[in-house]
Design an enzyme around this catalytic site. Structure first.
Site, short mmCIF file in Angstrom:
data_model
loop_
_atom_site.label_atom_id
_atom_site.label_comp_id
_atom_site.label_asym_id
_atom_site.label_seq_id
_atom_site.Cartn_x
_atom_site.Cartn_y
_atom_site.Cartn_z
CB SER A 76 -0.93 0.00 1.22
OG SER A 76 -1.99 0.91 0.99
CD GLU A 77 -1.20 3.95 -2.95
OE1 GLU A 77 -1.17 2.71 -2.90
OE2 GLU A 77 -2.19 4.58 -3.39
CG ASN A 78 -0.61 3.94 3.45
OD1 ASN A 78 -0.73 2.97 2.73
ND2 ASN A 78 -0.96 3.93 4.72
N GLY A 79 2.85 3.23 2.68
CA GLY A 79 4.07 2.78 3.35
C GLY A 79 4.06 1.46 4.06
CB SER B 194 5.98 3.95 -0.72
OG SER B 194 4.84 3.32 -1.24
#
Lengths: 233, 220
Positions: free
Chosen positions: B46-49, B88
């Site tokens: 998930s690109e938030n980390g 990320s």
């Protein structure tokens, strides 16, 4: 050891001025500097340019500053859940610069790392590439994005020491380490503040060199935007 | 007509391959994680980390510091790792993620996608979508075939501001599975159970390519 400790959010933010450019860490409401946002509300400064991935929700996070019309311009990647943001943007009251999330992160990191610009494929062929230099690498078009600097960066970490070394928790890390690098003055608020030597140097995410002021925050609400639970069994 | 959002998610889950790192967008794509076929091991980014994202937590384990890119509370599986947003997108831009699944408002027959803005009406922002579609080599769009007004979302050219160009490879809708051919055009691969080729043709405004009179039904 260089001592970075200040009293509280008001002390940390005392010289932030109307018209300043401020970076604020966080993704949605996760990992936002709640104490400093409250201080900015109380200081009643305005004309701010805020660089933050999102703008909070209507009544929390940066949403407070939007409600009070303290923000002149937002630089973000996603505003989906904030109706007041969308209203001010569509009516033209608020200037908004929307940036692909990866480019936003890298532009912060680049500023802190002394890299003035870089090429990325993100946004090529879309309206965000308008007016930007395009160059082909390995047969693929890329656009030039520049570093984003800020007068102040405000970040939130889980643990820190008074030398400014920081450790984040979970996905509350997000933009915080990158913005910490990019601020001329970076203010860190932490849930737990310890003396130098108490944090394991192997585990530190942000070295204290990037931090000018640090304080122990209080009364963290840590509001959840989408509380999703597994109700099986 | 056709299948529901869960059906779309189930069909996309069949595209997963062992050992893949996968990024799921907000909405229907998030549901894909619930239908991983037996014997397939994948990790969700998930690109938030976070890499190694797990299912939603039980009530007692909800943690405000642990969310996905849709701001939903999640869990971390054993072996998970957290990182900052620059790291990320290094994973994404650097092509270390093998599959991206995202939603769309419109897709064109040459693989352009629009999903972030309706001028003058709705501005959500692109979030990480522009970075994802510009770099991912394998992009599947999950969406309804038509919009709320009944208009086709599969077009000759997108009418809305673009998120990326020439990037979508496959589309799974409530009506069909379609490939986007390198020279342009939506190639019909599968029909949703009970949906006729004629129905898909009438719901597709862009160039629909039907290479056989025997288009199989999706197996869900």
């Amino acid at each position: 050891m260089i001592e970075k400790k200040v009293l509280n959010a008001a002390d940390g933010c005392k010289d932030i001025f109307s018209g300043a450019t401020i970076m604020l860490g966080g993704f949605g409401l996760c990992g936002i500097p709640e104490n400093c946002i409250q201080a900015l509300v109380e200081m009643k400064i305005n004309g701010l340019t805020c660089i933050s991935n999102n703008a909070g929700v209507d009544d929390f996070g940066l949403g407070y500053l939007l409600q009070n019309k303290q923000i002149k311009k937002m630089i973000s990647s996603y505003v989906g859940e904030n109706e007041e943001f969308e209203r001010q943007m569509l009516s033209g009251e608020l200037e908004v610069d929307l940036i692909p999330q990866g480019s936003l992160a890298e532009r912060c990191r680049a500023a802190g790392a002394g890299i003035p610009a870089f090429f990325t494929p993100a946004g090529f062929g879309t309206e965000i590439s308008k007016g930007k230099e395009v160059r082909n690498f390995n047969g693929k078009p890329h656009i030039l994005e520049t570093a984003l600097n800020a007068d102040f960066a405000i970040v939130k970490a889980w643990k820190g020491d008074t030398a400014g070394n920081l450790i984040y928790k979970g996905t509350a890390r997000n933009f915080n380490p990158l913005m910490a690098m990019a601020g001329k003055i970076t203010i860190a608020e932490v849930e737990e503040l310890v003396s130098p030597g108490e944090l394991d140097p192997n585990q530190i995410h942000t070295p204290g060199i990037f931090i000018q002021r640090i304080f122990k925050g209080s009364n963290y609400e840590k509001r959840i935007e989408q509380r999703t639970v597994n109700e099986n069994k | 007509m056709g299948i529901d959002k869960i059906g779309i998610a189930k069909r996309i889950a069949q595209e997963l391959r062992n050992g893949w790192y996968v990024n799921l967008g907000i909405g229907i794509p998030t549901l894909v994680a619930n239908y991983i076929p037996d014997g397939i091991n994948v990790e969700f980014q998930s690109e938030n980390g976070i890499l190694g994202m797990g299912p939603f937590p039980r009530e007692e384990n909800v943690d405000a510091d642990l969310i996905n890119a849709g701001k939903q509370t999640i869990t971390a599986l054993p072996g998970a790792v957290y990182f900052d947003s620059s790291m990320s997108f290094a994973m994404i831009r650097g092509k270390h993620v093998q599959l991206t699944v995202l939603g769309a408002m419109e897709v064109s027959e040459n693989g352009d996608i629009a999903n972030w803005k309706i001028p003058g009406k709705m501005v959500k922002g692109m979030g990480g979508a522009m970075d994802l579609v510009a770099s991912a080599e394998n992009i599947i769009v999950a969406m309804m075939h038509t919009n709320k007004k009944g208009e086709s979302k599969l077009l000759e050219n997108c009418s809305l501001p673009l998120t990326g160009v020439n990037c979508v490879k496959k589309i799974v809708t409530n009506l069909a599975v379609l490939n986007i051919l390198p020279d342009g055009g939506f190639e019909l691969l599968e029909r949703a159970p009970g949906v006729t080729i004629e129905a898909i043709k009438s719901a597709t405004k862009g160039k629909l390519i039907v290479n056989s009179s025997e288009i199989p039904e999706m197996q869900l």
